[in-house]
Every structure is written in structure tokens, then in C-alpha cells.
Motif scaffolding. Structure first.
Motif, PDB file in Angstrom:
ATOM      1  N   PHE A  96       0.826  -1.214   0.000  1.00  0.00           N
ATOM      2  CA  PHE A  96       0.000   0.000   0.000  1.00  0.00           C
ATOM      3  C   PHE A  96       0.855   1.257   0.000  1.00  0.00           C
ATOM      4  CE2 PHE A  96      -2.209   3.494   2.027  1.00  0.00           C
ATOM      5  CZ  PHE A  96      -3.410   3.529   1.332  1.00  0.00           C
ATOM      6  N   ALA A  97       1.758   1.363   0.990  1.00  0.00           N
ATOM      7  CA  ALA A  97       2.554   2.577   1.113  1.00  0.00           C
ATOM      8  C   ALA A  97       3.479   2.758  -0.086  1.00  0.00           C
ATOM      9  CB  ALA A  97       3.350   2.545   2.415  1.00  0.00           C
TER      10      ALA A  97
ATOM     11  N   TYR B  85       1.436   3.903  -2.968  1.00  0.00           N
ATOM     12  CA  TYR B  85       0.927   5.247  -2.671  1.00  0.00           C
ATOM     13  C   TYR B  85       1.959   6.293  -3.063  1.00  0.00           C
ATOM     14  CZ  TYR B  85      -1.178   9.027   0.116  1.00  0.00           C
ATOM     15  OH  TYR B  85      -1.732  10.210   0.519  1.00  0.00           O
TER      16      TYR B  85
ATOM     17  N   CYS C 104       0.357   9.782  -5.138  1.00  0.00           N
ATOM     18  CA  CYS C 104      -0.916  10.078  -4.483  1.00  0.00           C
ATOM     19  C   CYS C 104      -0.816  11.307  -3.572  1.00  0.00           C
ATOM     20  CB  CYS C 104      -1.384   8.888  -3.647  1.00  0.00           C
ATOM     21  SG  CYS C 104      -1.795   7.431  -4.625  1.00  0.00           S
TER      22      CYS C 104
ATOM     23  N   ASP D  84      -4.202  13.481  -3.091  1.00  0.00           N
ATOM     24  CA  ASP D  84      -5.045  12.771  -2.128  1.00  0.00           C
ATOM     25  C   ASP D  84      -5.981  13.741  -1.390  1.00  0.00           C
ATOM     26  OD1 ASP D  84      -6.168  11.210  -0.195  1.00  0.00           O
ATOM     27  OD2 ASP D  84      -4.287  10.352   0.543  1.00  0.00           O
TER      28      ASP D  84
ATOM     29  N   VAL E 178      -7.313   8.032  -6.198  1.00  0.00           N
ATOM     30  CA  VAL E 178      -6.692   7.714  -4.909  1.00  0.00           C
ATOM     31  C   VAL E 178      -7.688   6.955  -4.041  1.00  0.00           C
ATOM     32  CG1 VAL E 178      -5.597   8.636  -2.840  1.00  0.00           C
ATOM     33  CG2 VAL E 178      -5.217   9.758  -5.024  1.00  0.00           C
TER      34      VAL E 178
ATOM     35  N   ARG F 272      -7.555   3.091  -2.497  1.00  0.00           N
ATOM     36  CA  ARG F 272      -7.819   2.656  -1.115  1.00  0.00           C
ATOM     37  C   ARG F 272      -8.849   1.528  -1.089  1.00  0.00           C
ATOM     38  NH1 ARG F 272      -7.175   8.254   0.503  1.00  0.00           N
ATOM     39  NH2 ARG F 272      -5.332   8.340   1.837  1.00  0.00           N
TER      40      ARG F 272
END
Lengths: 243, 243
Positions: free
Chosen positions: B70-71, B74, B79, B83, B113, B117
């Protein structure tokens, strides 16, 4: 879990739940005092942290049970510049208890202020920094000899966060006295602080580079800065922006 | 008040009381995760506000309980710049919720974004802004559950503030080691912060303009800044200099 701690918790959470329905700042403060009293904190001031070149009293939102002459003495004596409590507040993010300060060798004016505060029975207390929409705020509760039961400080911390938020939405600070940057100007300054060029900021915010420059210049002018770097420095110092 | 919420509150106070004895950031976050997990929110992130220059997640994420991908994604997908959650965070002093369901009103890049998620199973997130000594930060709890009972929010808010403070305290020594500026570099930066040009600073300190530039550049490099404005911003935020 002792009875005392149990009460603090329920008081604090009940306060937070009810606060949106309370529309009188005085009523909010009155409810806080029920909890403050138990810790021996009688006097209360809630306000925005003043900028260095701003009058201390401009930031004050609510006072309760403060000695009538205190603010006059404080303003008259120009104590805001030497006040160790304000200095510590600027540097703090969590609540702190203050006792009689002893680390003020060579600061006669600060010592004098502390002596006077003691005379007003404001010698000891709890200072709670709170984040606000327009920079940092504080909830300052003081007394002669406060005592904190377990759970009292986190409870007061929680109450202060919501009380400040609610009260500052009910009372608009006097705009003439506060240097207000628009939301857009602050957004641009934050990106400047992050090292972005005007062109890059334009791309990020989907606005023209020229508009970015205009925002930066207006912000700098409002802050009395001669360069964009100084504008960023002042805005950070006065907590108008955060990075 | 439901029973669950009630336990939650005691948990919040117990958490604050015990947190100073926990010395592993991961353990602090696991404990928050356990509490938030009762409400179907299993992902916890503790991070400082990214400024868009970060190359790797560890440049701004302090601790997270998210899939590792995820990170990384991102950051890779940029993002940070678009975001809508970060945008709102920069404006907010108080906690807020977001939902990831498609919002036809929002910009296409912002929608992406949120879809990103959703792909990680996040339907709702609760974001707590934190003002910390290391700058603005956030604690976010998120997950598949669409709702968070409103009476649990103040408890999570309180826990997040103390968790962030403790975690940034625990991680601080490592960050400050990289930031050893010489007295001269700090002196130059202070003058930059008050709006002086390199030429003027040279005159003030009786050194060559080129030496001033070198000091500024070295300071910027040590602080991880891309230009002098960002160097000043970081130095102020981290209390390397004061104005």
C-alpha cells in the motif's frame, strides 16, 4: 480503578458528546469548571496564541473567574514578551503542569511576572495547547495549589480540545486584529515550505503560475516579509501553517 | 451509551496511563489496532504529513499496519499530491471521516486515490490530525466497516494524540542524528529565515557570498531539503533554529 478516575472519564466523554448542542460559550466553560474545581483550578482563560507582534488580549476568547486586574497588569507591564509560560506553550504540543518556575536566573522581568501571578493566585496550573483553524490555541487553568487525581489531566485535555473547537466556532475572533491569510494563501505557502517552485505549485493546485506568485506575494505582504522564505518562516513561527 | 463504547473509553484512559512504559512503537500501534479492530477497522497508520518530496514510504510513515504494498504504491503513484484526505488533513484541527465510495463531484485524480484505497479493502477511514514537535502528523484507522459509532471517536482521538507523541519521542533520536548542523550553518539559516539575501548575509557575517551559499547548501542537504526555503522550514519545525 478508583471512583475519582471513573468520574473524570465519564464527565469528559459526556461533555464531548453534549457540547455540539451547547451554544453559549459561558455554559461550556461552566461545565468545564465542574471538573476543574476538583483539581483546585479556579481561574480559566481560553484563547488563541498571540503572534509575537500581536497584543496578547487580541487572542483571548473566554475568561472565567480570572482576577479582574490581572489582564490590565499583564498588558500594562508588557509581560507577553517575557512570559515563560507563553514561551513554553509555543514549544509544547501536550498539556503541561506548571509550578513555581525556578530556572529564570538573569530574567528579572520574568521573575517579576511570576511573582505577580502568584499574588493573583494564578501561580500554578495546567496549560493545554490545542490546535485551531487559525494557528494554535490554549486552555489555561490555574489556581494556588492544584492537585491532579489519576485521569484528571487526560480528561481535561480531551474536554479542552472540544471546548476550544466549539467556542472558536461560536466566537469569531476580531478579524481586524488578526492577520488572516486566506485558505488558498496558506495552501500555497505550505507548498512553498515544502520546497516546491511556483510552477510546480501551479501544477499541483491546477492554477496558473502567475496566480501562485500573486498568492505568495499577498501572503508575504500580509506577514510583513521581504522574501518568500521569510514569509514561510513567519507563517511557521506563528503557526499559521504547519508542515 | 453502548457497552462496547464504554469499555472503549476505559481502554483509552488505561492506554494513556500505560503508554510511557511501552518502548516499542510497534507495540503501541498494535494496541491501538486491537481496540480499533473491535469496530472493524484493522488498518492503522501513524505518519507525518508528507510534503511530496518523499521517495520512500519510510520518509514519512512512522509505523503502519497496512499491507506493505500500500505505502509503496501510494508513493510511486504520486498520491501525495492529489489525495483528498491529505488535503483535508492540512486544513483540519479536529478528526474527520472519509469514505472511499465513488464521488462524482470530486476531481478524477482524487477519485483514483480513493479507488486505490478501496482496492485495499478500505471503505471508511477515521483520520486524527496531530500537531507534534516533529511537525504535523496523522493517525488514521481504516477498514471495511462503513461506520464508526460516534461515541467512540473522542476515545480514539485521545489515544491517537498520546500514541503519536510517544512514538515520535521514541523515534526522535534517530532523526536528530542526521541533523547535526554546525553553529555557522545555523547562523546563516537564521539570517535566511529573516529574509536576507546571500550577499547581505556575507556582509553581516564578514564572509564571502560563496561561503554563505556553501553553508546554506550544506545545511539544506543535512536537513533533506531541496532548496533554502524548505531548509528554513524544516529547521524551524525541528527547532534547529528559532526566529
Amino acid at each position: 480503578v478508583s471512583d475519582a478516575a471513573f468520574n473524570y472519564r465519564s464527565e469528559a466523554f459526556a461533555f464531548v458528546e453534549e457540547i455540539d448542542r451547547v451554544s453559549e460559550p459561558d455554559e461550556i466553560v461552566r461545565r468545564m469548571q465542574r471538573v476543574l474545581d476538583r483539581s483546585g483550578l479556579g481561574a480559566l482563560t481560553i484563547g488563541h496564541l498571540p503572534s509575537f507582534d500581536e497584543q496578547y488580549e487580541d487572542g483571548v476568547l473566554v475568561v472565567r473567574d480570572m482576577p479582574a486586574e490581572y489582564f490590565g497588569v499583564y498588558v500594562e507591564g508588557r509581560y507577553a514578551r517575557v512570559d515563560p509560560l507563553l514561551r513554553r506553550l509555543r514549544d509544547s504540543v501536550m498539556p503541561f503542569e506548571y509550578r513555581v518556575e525556578d530556572d529564570l536566573e538573569g530574567e528579572p522581568r520574568a521573575r517579576e511576572l511570576i511573582r505577580r501571578r502568584r499574588e493573583f493566585r494564578l501561580g500554578e496550573g495546567l496549560m493545554i495547547p490545542v490546535p485551531g483553524q487559525h494557528g494554535i490555541g490554549y486552555v489555561w487553568a490555574s489556581g494556588e495549589r492544584p492537585e491532579f487525581a489519576p485521569g484528571a489531566k487526560p480528561a481535561l485535555h480531551l474536554m479542552s480540545l472540544y471546548a476550544f473547537d466549539r467556542i472558536s466556532s461560536l466566537i469569531t475572533p476580531r478579524p481586524a486584529n488578526r492577520r488572516t491569510l486566506t485558505e488558498r494563501e496558506r495552501e500555497v505557502l505550505r507548498w512553498v515550505a515544502a520546497g516546491k517552485s511556483a510552477w510546480e505549485i501551479g501544477e499541483i493546485l491546477c492554477i496558473a503560475k502567475r496566480t501562485v506568485d500573486e498568492h505568495t506575494q499577498t501572503a508575504a505582504r500580509k506577514l510583513g516579509a521581504v522574501s518568500r522564505t521569510q514569509a514561510v518562516a513567519i507563517a511557521l513561527r506563528d503557526q499559521l501553517i504547519a508542515i | 451509551v453502548s457497552d462496547a463504547a464504554f469499555n472503549y473509553r476505559s481502554e483509552a484512559f488505561a492506554f494513556i496511563e500505560e503508554i510511557d512504559r511501552v518502548s516499542e512503537p510497534d507495540a503501541i500501534v498494535r494496541r491501538m489496532q486491537r481496540v480499533a479492530g473491535n469496530f472493524g477497522l484493522h488498518s492503522v497508520v501513524v505518519a507525518r504529513l508528507p510534503n511530496g518530496n518523499e521517495q520512500r514510504p519510510e520518509d514519512f510513515v512512522l509505523v503502519d499496519k497496512m499491507p506493505a504494498e500500500f505505502a509503496r504504491l501510494y508513493v510511486e503513484r504520486g498520491c501525495v499530491h492529489v489525495d483528498p484526505v491529505l488535503r483535508r488533513l492540512r486544513r483540519s484541527a479536529m478528526p474527520f471521516e472519509y469514505r472511499t465510495e465513488p464521488d462524482p463531484e470530486s476531481e478524477p485524480r482524487a477519485r483514483e486515490v480513493m479507488r486505490f484505497r478501496r482496492d485495499f479493502g478500505i471503505r471508511m477511514g477515521f483520520v486524527i490530525p496531530v500537531r507534534a514537535r516533529i511537525g504535523t502528523g496523522l493517525v488514521s484507522v481504516s477498514g471495511e466497516r462503513p461506520e464508526l459509532p460516534s461515541d467512540t471517536k473522542p476515545a480514539l482521538h485521545l489515544m491517537a494524540l498520546y500514541a503519536f507523541e510517544r512514538i515520535s519521542d521514541l523515534l526522535r533520536p534517530r532523526a536528530s542524528e542526521r541533523r547535526q548542523l554546525t553553529e555557522r550553518e545555523r547562523e546563516v539559516l537564521r539570517w535566511v529565515a529573516v529574509g536576507k539575501s546571500a550577499w547581505e548575509i556575507g556582509e553581516i557575517l564578514c564572509i564571502a557570498r560563496r561561503t554563505v551559499d556553501e553553508h546554506t547548501q550544506t545545511a539544506a542537504r543535512k536537513l533533506g531539503a531541496v532548496n533554502r526555503t524548505q531548509a528554513v522550514a524544516i529547521a524551524l519545525r525541528d527547532h534547529v533554529i528559532a526566529i
